[in-house]
Write a protein that holds these residues in place. Structure first.
Motif, short mmCIF file in Angstrom:
data_model
loop_
_atom_site.label_atom_id
_atom_site.label_comp_id
_atom_site.label_asym_id
_atom_site.label_seq_id
_atom_site.Cartn_x
_atom_site.Cartn_y
_atom_site.Cartn_z
N LYS A 146 66.19 17.83 -5.98
CA LYS A 146 65.04 17.21 -5.33
C LYS A 146 64.76 17.76 -3.94
CE LYS A 146 64.49 14.34 -8.79
NZ LYS A 146 63.34 14.51 -9.75
N GLN A 147 65.81 17.96 -3.17
CA GLN A 147 65.70 18.47 -1.80
C GLN A 147 66.75 19.55 -1.58
OE1 GLN A 147 63.28 17.56 0.28
NE2 GLN A 147 62.49 16.01 -1.12
N PRO A 148 66.48 20.52 -0.68
CA PRO A 148 67.45 21.60 -0.47
C PRO A 148 68.85 21.12 -0.14
CG PRO A 148 65.38 22.14 0.60
CD PRO A 148 65.24 20.72 0.12
N SER A 149 68.97 20.02 0.59
CA SER A 149 70.28 19.53 1.01
C SER A 149 71.02 18.80 -0.11
CB SER A 149 70.13 18.59 2.21
OG SER A 149 69.29 17.48 1.88
N ASP A 150 70.36 18.51 -1.21
CA ASP A 150 70.99 17.80 -2.32
C ASP A 150 71.96 18.70 -3.07
OD1 ASP A 150 69.51 15.57 -1.69
OD2 ASP A 150 68.01 15.90 -3.26
N THR A 151 72.81 18.09 -3.87
CA THR A 151 73.72 18.84 -4.74
C THR A 151 72.93 19.73 -5.68
OG1 THR A 151 75.32 17.04 -4.65
CG2 THR A 151 75.56 18.62 -6.45
N ILE A 152 73.36 20.97 -5.85
CA ILE A 152 72.65 21.88 -6.76
C ILE A 152 72.71 21.34 -8.19
CG2 ILE A 152 72.96 23.92 -5.34
CD1 ILE A 152 75.33 24.69 -7.08
N PRO A 153 71.72 21.65 -9.03
CA PRO A 153 71.59 20.98 -10.33
C PRO A 153 72.60 21.41 -11.38
CG PRO A 153 69.86 22.62 -10.06
CD PRO A 153 70.56 22.52 -8.75
N VAL A 154 73.14 22.63 -11.29
CA VAL A 154 74.12 23.14 -12.24
C VAL A 154 75.04 24.10 -11.47
CG1 VAL A 154 74.47 24.57 -14.30
CG2 VAL A 154 72.59 22.95 -14.26
N GLY A 155 76.28 24.17 -11.85
CA GLY A 155 77.19 25.13 -11.23
C GLY A 155 76.88 26.54 -11.71
N PRO A 156 76.53 27.47 -10.84
CA PRO A 156 76.13 28.82 -11.27
C PRO A 156 77.19 29.55 -12.10
CG PRO A 156 75.57 28.47 -8.97
CD PRO A 156 76.42 27.31 -9.38
N THR A 157 78.46 29.37 -11.75
CA THR A 157 79.51 30.06 -12.48
C THR A 157 79.87 29.39 -13.80
OG1 THR A 157 81.08 28.90 -11.05
CG2 THR A 157 80.57 31.20 -10.50
N THR A 158 79.24 28.27 -14.09
CA THR A 158 79.45 27.63 -15.40
C THR A 158 78.44 28.12 -16.43
OG1 THR A 158 77.98 25.70 -15.16
CG2 THR A 158 80.18 25.55 -14.17
N ILE A 159 77.49 28.98 -16.03
CA ILE A 159 76.41 29.40 -16.91
C ILE A 159 76.77 30.70 -17.64
CG2 ILE A 159 74.00 30.13 -17.05
CD1 ILE A 159 73.46 28.53 -14.51
N LEU A 160 76.76 30.64 -18.95
CA LEU A 160 76.80 31.84 -19.79
C LEU A 160 75.38 32.05 -20.29
CD1 LEU A 160 78.52 34.03 -21.25
CD2 LEU A 160 78.70 32.43 -23.17
N ALA A 161 74.82 33.23 -20.06
CA ALA A 161 73.40 33.44 -20.36
C ALA A 161 73.18 34.82 -20.96
CB ALA A 161 72.57 33.29 -19.08
N ARG A 162 72.03 34.96 -21.59
CA ARG A 162 71.64 36.28 -22.08
C ARG A 162 71.54 37.24 -20.90
NH1 ARG A 162 66.65 34.44 -24.77
NH2 ARG A 162 65.75 36.16 -23.58
N THR A 163 72.05 38.42 -21.08
CA THR A 163 72.08 39.40 -19.99
C THR A 163 70.69 39.77 -19.51
OG1 THR A 163 74.19 40.26 -20.82
CG2 THR A 163 72.95 41.68 -19.33
N ASP A 164 69.73 39.85 -20.42
CA ASP A 164 68.37 40.20 -19.98
C ASP A 164 67.80 39.15 -19.05
OD1 ASP A 164 68.25 38.47 -22.29
OD2 ASP A 164 66.12 38.93 -22.47
N LEU A 165 68.16 37.89 -19.26
CA LEU A 165 67.69 36.83 -18.37
C LEU A 165 68.39 36.89 -17.02
CD1 LEU A 165 67.58 33.81 -20.87
CD2 LEU A 165 65.69 35.28 -20.16
N VAL A 166 69.69 37.18 -17.04
CA VAL A 166 70.44 37.29 -15.78
C VAL A 166 69.90 38.45 -14.94
CG1 VAL A 166 72.71 37.71 -14.78
CG2 VAL A 166 72.49 36.27 -16.82
N ARG A 167 69.53 39.54 -15.60
CA ARG A 167 68.95 40.66 -14.85
C ARG A 167 67.59 40.30 -14.25
NH1 ARG A 167 71.40 44.71 -19.05
NH2 ARG A 167 73.09 45.56 -17.78
N ALA A 168 66.89 39.38 -14.89
CA ALA A 168 65.59 38.95 -14.37
C ALA A 168 65.74 37.94 -13.24
CB ALA A 168 64.75 38.36 -15.50
N ALA A 169 66.89 37.27 -13.17
CA ALA A 169 67.15 36.30 -12.11
C ALA A 169 68.59 36.46 -11.65
CB ALA A 169 66.90 34.88 -12.62
N PRO A 170 68.89 37.55 -10.93
CA PRO A 170 70.27 37.85 -10.54
C PRO A 170 70.66 37.12 -9.26
CG PRO A 170 68.83 39.61 -9.83
CD PRO A 170 67.95 38.60 -10.53
#
Length: 245
Positions: A146-170
């Motif tokens: 909701k706000q920048p100071s809030d807890t982030i919505p998901v832990g980035p290192t918990t995400i396994l994703a398609r490589t093409d998507l990761v390259r689009a949002a590295p």
């Protein structure tokens, strides 16, 4: 799948990096790891990693920072899926198989889970993200930040994703909080958040978050990442509406 890890091979992190590698060896599905060596002597790579044919290195001769090192290592990923990781953390034993199965079964673009804080005494405490478990359409995860100071919505290192998507949002071009930008992948495709821990986030004095200068840039880094994610979501939603309108 490939795990991308940046490291400067500092003395206080070599044992942690070895433990990270050990957690990978306990996975039940095939994996590779790309180690981005950020301005350090590659001869310092711990022996178990140097001897493992599943581990490849990208040697960056000058220090460039975690974001740049990780993105340069991303160039060498050759698998369909990838996962960011830190050199001082660990994966749960089931982490790869559980998320890979969800990705292959449902056809979504990313799958995440919860993380546990790993304390110096070996105990753990569960961190649950603000995003509820289950399937989320592209862009929905950002509505839980909701706000920048809030807890982030998901832990980035918990995400396994398609490589093409990761390259689009590295990783973002930040000296800290660069992994907040990696959450942009959730704007690009639907995904699933599993209500189980997949990652152990090690608490120790050498963490960036424990350094005296950390708070000087944290608010600005969060604001930049927050603006990026919400602007990306809005742009994609606008394009979708225009296409179907």
């Amino acid at each position: 799948m490939t795990v991308v890890i940046a490291t400067r091979l500092h003395d206080d992190r070599l044992d942690y990096l070895t433990a990270m590698h050990a957690s990978l060896t306990r996975q039940s599905v095939p994996w590779e790891a790309v180690i981005a060596i950020d301005g350090a002597d590659p001869a310092r790579l711990p022996a178990p990693l140097a001897a493992d044919p599943r581990v490849r290195t990208v040697v960056i001769r000058q220090p460039v920072g975690a974001a740049c090192a990780r993105n340069l290592a991303l160039n060498t990923v050759r698998t369909e899926f990838c996962n960011w990781a830190d050199d001082d953390d660990e994966f749960e034993d089931h982490a790869m198989a559980t998320r890979l199965h969800a990705l292959q079964w449902t056809g979504v673009g990313w799958c995440a889970g919860y993380s546990q804080d790993l304390h110096p005494d070996g105990s753990t405490s569960l961190w649950t993200s603000p995003t509820p478990p289950g399937r989320h359409e592209a862009g929905d995860v950002w509505t839980y930040w909701k706000q920048p100071s809030d807890t982030i919505p998901v832990g980035p290192t918990t995400i396994l994703a398609r490589t093409d998507l990761v390259r689009a949002a590295p990783m973002g071009g930040l000296v800290q909080g660069e992994d907040y930008m990696a959450l942009g992948v959730t704007n690009l495709a639907p995904g699933i958040l599993l209500p189980i821990p997949v990652y152990r986030y090690r608490k120790h004095p050498g963490q960036m978050t424990k350094q005296a200068t950390y708070d000087q840039l944290e608010a600005a880094s969060r604001e930049h990442a927050w603006n990026y994610g919400h602007s990306l979501r809005a742009a994609l939603r606008s394009k979708e509406a225009h296409t179907h309108g």
